[in-house]
Design a protein around this motif. Structure first.
Motif, PDB file in Angstrom:
ATOM      1  N   LEU A  19      -0.028   0.028  -6.172  1.00  0.00           N
ATOM      2  CA  LEU A  19       0.388  -1.420  -5.143  1.00  0.00           C
ATOM      3  C   LEU A  19       0.838  -0.610  -3.573  1.00  0.00           C
ATOM      4  O   LEU A  19       0.602  -1.302  -2.499  1.00  0.00           O
ATOM      5  CB  LEU A  19       1.904  -1.766  -5.659  1.00  0.00           C
ATOM      6  CG  LEU A  19       2.186  -2.194  -6.845  1.00  0.00           C
ATOM      7  CD1 LEU A  19       3.288  -2.967  -6.496  1.00  0.00           C
ATOM      8  CD2 LEU A  19       1.761  -3.500  -6.417  1.00  0.00           C
ATOM      9  N   VAL A  20       0.583  -0.148  -3.983  1.00  0.00           N
ATOM     10  CA  VAL A  20       1.302   1.532  -2.449  1.00  0.00           C
ATOM     11  C   VAL A  20      -0.067   1.303  -1.637  1.00  0.00           C
ATOM     12  O   VAL A  20      -0.165   1.365  -0.754  1.00  0.00           O
ATOM     13  CB  VAL A  20       2.321   2.548  -2.525  1.00  0.00           C
ATOM     14  CG1 VAL A  20       2.113   3.330  -1.085  1.00  0.00           C
ATOM     15  CG2 VAL A  20       3.277   2.059  -2.533  1.00  0.00           C
ATOM     16  N   GLY A  21      -0.662   1.859  -3.307  1.00  0.00           N
ATOM     17  CA  GLY A  21      -2.237   2.720  -2.293  1.00  0.00           C
ATOM     18  C   GLY A  21      -2.736   1.414  -2.068  1.00  0.00           C
ATOM     19  O   GLY A  21      -3.525   1.365  -0.625  1.00  0.00           O
ATOM     20  N   ARG A  22      -3.023   0.658  -2.201  1.00  0.00           N
ATOM     21  CA  ARG A  22      -4.044  -0.894  -1.605  1.00  0.00           C
ATOM     22  C   ARG A  22      -2.584  -1.452  -1.105  1.00  0.00           C
ATOM     23  O   ARG A  22      -3.950  -2.211  -0.069  1.00  0.00           O
ATOM     24  CB  ARG A  22      -4.062  -2.101  -3.035  1.00  0.00           C
ATOM     25  CG  ARG A  22      -4.282  -3.055  -3.156  1.00  0.00           C
ATOM     26  CD  ARG A  22      -3.978  -4.512  -4.531  1.00  0.00           C
ATOM     27  NE  ARG A  22      -5.096  -5.645  -3.989  1.00  0.00           N
ATOM     28  CZ  ARG A  22      -6.871  -4.851  -4.719  1.00  0.00           C
ATOM     29  NH1 ARG A  22      -6.730  -5.110  -5.098  1.00  0.00           N
ATOM     30  NH2 ARG A  22      -7.423  -6.780  -4.730  1.00  0.00           N
ATOM     31  N   TYR A  23      -1.591  -1.568  -0.835  1.00  0.00           N
ATOM     32  CA  TYR A  23      -0.937  -2.195   0.596  1.00  0.00           C
ATOM     33  C   TYR A  23      -1.799  -1.137   1.853  1.00  0.00           C
ATOM     34  O   TYR A  23      -1.959  -1.428   2.969  1.00  0.00           O
ATOM     35  CB  TYR A  23       0.359  -2.272   0.372  1.00  0.00           C
ATOM     36  CG  TYR A  23       1.036  -2.560   1.868  1.00  0.00           C
ATOM     37  CD1 TYR A  23       0.967  -3.775   1.171  1.00  0.00           C
ATOM     38  CD2 TYR A  23       1.021  -1.565   3.158  1.00  0.00           C
ATOM     39  CE1 TYR A  23       1.831  -4.236   3.295  1.00  0.00           C
ATOM     40  CE2 TYR A  23       2.203  -2.157   3.544  1.00  0.00           C
ATOM     41  CZ  TYR A  23       2.280  -3.333   4.164  1.00  0.00           C
ATOM     42  OH  TYR A  23       2.683  -3.754   5.318  1.00  0.00           O
TER      43      TYR A  23
END
Length: 360
Positions: free
Chosen positions: A294-298
């Motif tokens: 999630l953090v990487g995609r954001y």
């Protein structure tokens, strides 16, 4: 119906006279509400209502009349702090976002004076879709569907943080600069005024947050309660967002506060539910993106650095502990019979310990 006993906690009555006979005000009064809906051209005939949603702050009712259905949002039963539960602010934000890439329900009417129900409220479109909390709808309960729910969750957050504040007319919604400083001051004051007992972990987490406060990453529209359970998905086997709900805490501020809060409500693997993690219990069933994904995609889609994100996760747990202590105070005052709020006797200290765990 006959008037209920004056000392009981009653949610719905028919008349204003019945409301006046109660020690604690009801949440709905059918006859004046019907007159208000008549004046707004929203259906005909008696009002039929059903409490909906799993929120524990503002109250949501499904309303039915002949030829019409809608949803009413109002504050909880008083007393509560003066600046909290601003449903008219919710309505303003949703009206502003209607033409943007962030889908929201259409506002049909607002009542700002409190003359109908004793508090302001608004009425919005009823949408038909699925809200994912403890379980995944059958049509989406596949590895692909579950993973898609997670990617839609983070992609919606990206779109939210890309809203043009000026074009949407939301520049006056809040003072975006020095947002983190104000959060620490505001919730510190709330803890001082609304605590019902000594919880050393709340004080320790507050001191750590103040000592390690980062520079603000950016200023955007922030939701304030961004989690899976506040998204409604369209029916079907492909995750498609129908609406982002519950705008009570929306303001201008640091977008990483939304991302940190999302992570604080997002269990990973077999992690115990806990007070916040239980809000997305369906994620524990597997096949959702990991927190790291999630953090990487954001970060990839916004170009925003997520270094030091653990501070924002700690802030989320601490801020929620402080906010829910004021809810717990309502339980002690006898103005709510919500079982979730009664459980905060242990839930608030648990959240404070999770803030410390995220910090260190």
């Amino acid at each position: 119906m006959s008037a209920p006993a004056s000392g009981s906690l009653v949610d719905v009555v028919d008349t204003s006279a019945q409301r006046a006979a109660l020690a604690h005000p009801p949440l709905l009064v059918r006859e004046p509400l019907a007159a208000f809906l008549d004046a707004e051209g929203l259906g005909r005939g008696p009002v039929r209502e059903a409490r909906i949603g799993e929120g524990h702050s503002n109250v949501t009712y499904l309303l039915r009349r002949d030829g019409w259905e809608g949803v009413l949002r109002r504050p909880p039963r008083p007393p509560y702090q003066e600046s909290a539960h601003d449903v008219l602010r919710e309505a303003r934000v949703q009206r502003a976002l209607l033409p943007t890439a962030v889908p929201v329900p259409r506002i049909l009417a607002t009542e700002p004076t409190g003359s109908v129900l004793g508090v302001p409220f608004y009425v919005m479109d009823k949408l038909t879709g699925d809200v994912v909390t403890g379980s995944v709808p059958a049509a989406l309960d596949t590895p692909e569907g579950r993973y898609g729910l997670g990617t839609e969750l983070v992609d919606t957050l990206v779109r939210l943080h890309q809203v043009d504040i000026d074009a949407a007319g939301l520049r006056s919604l809040g003072r975006g600069e020095r947002f983190l400083d104000r959060q620490l001051r505001t919730f510190g004051r709330l803890w001082d005024t609304h605590r019902t007992r000594a919880i050393p972990a709340v004080d320790e987490a507050g001191r750590w947050l103040l000592a390690h406060r980062p520079a603000q990453s950016d200023t955007t529209l922030v939701h304030g309660d961004y989690r899976l359970g506040n998204l409604m998905f369209a029916p079907g086997s492909t995750p498609r967002l129908l609406a982002l709900l519950d705008w009570e805490l929306a303001t201008l501020g640091d977008p990483l506060t939304d991302l940190g809060y999302l992570l604080s409500t997002y269990p990973e693997g077999t992690q115990d539910s806990g007070t916040l993690l239980s809000l997305a219990g369906a994620v524990r069933g597997g096949h959702f993106p990991t927190r790291g994904e999630l953090v990487g995609r954001y970060a990839e889609r916004t170009g925003r650095s997520t270094e030091g994100l653990h501070w924002y996760v700690a802030l989320a747990f601490w801020r929620t502990a402080v906010g829910l202590e004021s809810f717990y105070r309502r339980a002690l005052q006898g103005t709510t019979d919500d079982p979730f709020i009664a459980e905060l006797e242990h839930g608030v200290p648990e959240l404070a310990e999770q803030a410390l765990a995220a910090a260190y």
